[in-house]
Write a protein that holds these residues in place. Sequence first.
Motif, short mmCIF file in Angstrom:
data_model
loop_
_atom_site.label_atom_id
_atom_site.label_comp_id
_atom_site.label_asym_id
_atom_site.label_seq_id
_atom_site.Cartn_x
_atom_site.Cartn_y
_atom_site.Cartn_z
N LEU A 267 116.83 18.17 3.58
CA LEU A 267 115.39 18.29 3.77
C LEU A 267 114.83 16.97 4.30
CD1 LEU A 267 114.50 20.08 0.42
CD2 LEU A 267 114.37 21.11 2.68
N VAL A 268 113.85 17.06 5.18
CA VAL A 268 113.19 15.89 5.76
C VAL A 268 111.73 15.92 5.32
CG1 VAL A 268 112.60 14.66 7.86
CG2 VAL A 268 114.75 15.94 7.73
N ILE A 269 111.28 14.81 4.71
CA ILE A 269 109.91 14.72 4.18
C ILE A 269 109.22 13.52 4.82
CG2 ILE A 269 108.49 14.37 2.12
CD1 ILE A 269 110.57 15.72 0.48
N SER A 275 98.41 14.89 5.06
CA SER A 275 99.29 16.04 4.89
C SER A 275 100.73 15.57 4.68
CB SER A 275 99.22 16.96 6.12
OG SER A 275 99.65 16.26 7.28
N ILE A 276 101.55 16.48 4.19
CA ILE A 276 102.98 16.25 4.01
C ILE A 276 103.72 17.19 4.95
CG2 ILE A 276 104.92 16.38 2.41
CD1 ILE A 276 103.10 15.72 0.16
N LYS A 277 104.59 16.64 5.76
CA LYS A 277 105.41 17.43 6.68
C LYS A 277 106.80 17.51 6.09
CE LYS A 277 102.68 15.60 10.50
NZ LYS A 277 101.88 14.71 9.60
N ILE A 278 107.26 18.71 5.83
CA ILE A 278 108.54 18.92 5.17
C ILE A 278 109.24 20.12 5.79
CG2 ILE A 278 107.41 20.26 3.36
CD1 ILE A 278 109.57 19.26 1.44
N GLY A 279 110.55 20.02 5.96
CA GLY A 279 111.33 21.11 6.54
C GLY A 279 112.81 20.78 6.49
N PHE A 280 113.62 21.77 6.81
CA PHE A 280 115.06 21.54 6.90
C PHE A 280 115.37 20.72 8.15
CE2 PHE A 280 115.05 25.46 4.30
CZ PHE A 280 115.78 24.97 3.21
N ALA A 281 116.50 20.04 8.13
CA ALA A 281 116.84 19.16 9.24
C ALA A 281 117.03 19.92 10.54
CB ALA A 281 118.11 18.37 8.91
N LYS A 282 117.41 21.19 10.46
CA LYS A 282 117.66 21.96 11.68
C LYS A 282 116.45 22.78 12.12
CE LYS A 282 122.66 22.28 11.74
NZ LYS A 282 123.83 23.16 11.92
N ASP A 283 115.33 22.66 11.43
CA ASP A 283 114.11 23.36 11.86
C ASP A 283 113.53 22.68 13.09
OD1 ASP A 283 114.47 25.03 9.77
OD2 ASP A 283 112.93 24.13 8.49
#
Length: 884
Positions: A267-269, A275-283
């Motif tokens: 996960l990348v945060i 705001s907080i931007k968060i998602g999987f590395a491959k998104d």
Amino acid sequence: MSQEADSGTVYEEPIEIPLEEEDDDDEEDDVGETAGDSRADTQDEAHPEDDEEADEGDGDPEGEGEGDADGEGDGDPEGEEDMHGTASRSGTATPLGHGNNGEGDEDDMEDEEVDEDDGDENGKRRTSRGKFKKYPKLDPAKAPPGKKVPLHLLEKRRLGRIKAAEEFAKKLKKIGIEKVESNTLPSTGLFQPMLLINQKNYSSDYLKKDEQVFALRERKVLRNNTQVSSMANTPDVADLKKENGQAELNETNGDEDIDLSDANTTLVIHPGSDSIKIGFAKDETPMVIPACVAVPKSDLLGEVSNQESKRNPYGRQQPADFEELKSDIQQSFKERMRFYKRKVQPNAHEQVVTFNKQSKPEYMEEKNDFNRINWITTPDRRYYGKDALRCSKDHFIVRRPFVKGGSFNIESSDYRSLQDLLGDVTGLLEYTLGSQHFELKPSQFSQYKLVLVIPDLFEKSHLETFIGCLITELQFQAVAIIQESLATCYGAGISTSTCVVNIGATQTRIACVDEGTVLENSAITLDYGSDDITRLFAIFLLQSDFPYQDWDIESAHGWLLAQELKKNYITFQDANVTVQLYNFIKRVPGKKAEKYDFKVFDEVMLAPLSLFYPEIVEQLQSESSPKVSNTKLQDQLPVSRDIFTDNLNDWRSMSQAECLNGELYCGVQDDFQTLCKVLDSQSKVEESQTENITVADTRKNYAPLEKAVVQSITNASLFLDIAKMAPFYSNILVCGGGSKIPALDFILTDRINIWRPRLLSQNSFPTFYKKLAKQIKDLKAAGKNSEGKTSALPEEDQSQEKVNDIIQKEFQKYMETIEAQGNGDHTLPVSVLPPPRDMDPAMLVWKGASVLAQIKLVEELYLTGTDWDIHGSRILQYKCIFTY
């Protein structure tokens, strides 16, 4: 391997026996050796024709002692090996054919008394022949009575140890690990000198290789999956593996099953104040969650009095200082329009005011309002993210745990303790990861890794607290960190020297990146951002008789409207600045939606111009900021200090300090003063590095954006390589949510060209600077060599006068050359790069961190729970891509 003595007698190489270990067999060995020596002396008396050969080749203490002293002996302190390869227990080697091999059989033991007497007589005779003049302690006759180990044996061992130490020192020098006091690298620069070899581990390879560091050894074990849990072979775990599958076993084994190369479990945060931007590395794109938490007022037990008493400064009436600053911005706008030959209507402002006063609302039914908002007015629980923005101000307190690009909001009076703030952080992350996009439960966090984005000028205490919360409270597998500017270059795919300008919600951050390193002295943090533009735009609209008469910008519905208007209408396009007709929908909780028409003129450009005239933002923030800060949280989370000197040990930036002190290159009118300031920069950096700072600087930085960019690039080039100035100006990358203003790159280029000093804008300045700096250095070195006859003070004054004369002469020659060439194409070009591949500039930082999460380098950056438990924050020195 054998060796021959001068007499031709052949001996075997000795066997090394540890000198420190002595047991009960030593006494027997000493008796056998004494007997062997006595028998050898008896044989010398019986065979005088072989006396000379026996004296040279005999293995008695005298012969060995002389061999050790000359450096030709075997160096064996206790025993040698005979021709048949058997070790002599007595420590004496007898030549072949003399009859006694020194093994101390029964016949020798029976004749012990006779041998000892003979040995005493022979020893006296040898002393008379001068055999023990050089080493008298080796004389057996002088051994004290009743001692277990004779003196001649102790002396022989001592000589053997001395010889072994000399040989070992020669080997150390030969392989190149001898102790050297001088540093091989200078104390300044990007790289620190290597530490001297620890004498305790002088002969080992401990910490001489990267894989010897605990953190790296742990990573290697995790990567190879060679570590086996002590519980893996127990019957309970074996049954668990059969019944519940591998997933349950992974939770039992912990760090052993971390797969560092799997981007699907990474996960990348990127936390921010807005705001907080968060998602999987491959998104491709992250999930953007507003970084706010709505808490019912009933849960705070009446601790909201300060919030209710704050005055709302965002209205039509503003103080005189504000109006003066606004007139300065209007004057600059008119000059720009005149320069680009844009026509300005003379009565445009009167047209806008007249229309807005007559504008009437149009009521809308709920079925026709497709973007209607379902406001939350029931204070039954806490709400996070977008739900928190819909909460009514009358029933909720909206708290923001993050500020300043990811640091904790410890100045807010909404929090009662640090644990209260960390509770909002963990609750916000659990809410986000439990959403439909991720569907992760807190019990599943231990199967995922994190890549965390931090500011360039980070606060160590905040960062260490956040990492500890992620590892110990939320129990993620591992955490890696990366700085914002470097992540921006990764996301844009730029490998050259780049100046990154990140315009965020509350701050604007500038830093130069070269060869994968964020240059510390180039980092600048400006205390204004896109939220200030939003508030200023709302005030300008109200001053133009905006139809929304009772607009409360600080309320939830009022702030959403202000952000929508800013997003849709502000611009830097000169051709679009004219009287325009727009509309908006007023949405208030509990009331019908109302649609209004309104007109605007120069407000759409005056508000974003505050990036270059931040004095008006400073005036606005001073009126709105609370007078009392939360000292309780600041005491619970103090600034980081060195444990030995008690000095602040956060990153120090020379550019940031100069902006706070008003020492900008753009503020100097005279080129000669600019040159002197540039030449003195190196000495200022050395002074700042040695300065002991014990009190944190709480001043806010309101330097204009274009001047801060020039300051950052100039200092980065001076401290790295002056020739880097050209690529830095050619690669100015603007990112962040506040950079979406149309034509921002165009106006930023113009402002830099206007305010950049003439001397620093010349294409030939790097060559001139290198030449002049070398002359000054040579002159100072010559002055130091000539000291000694006169006093120090006159010599220093005389040397400084010579330096000033050289600077003046070279400066005049250089300016004459510039005047002769003219100002045609001889200036450094300024180029502001747009986001690549039409990428959203607000997502560029997160995208760069996701790139890092998928390359091999990230394996060296992960902090595991084991690392944090054993080393704590010290592990960051080994697991950071930058100097922590």
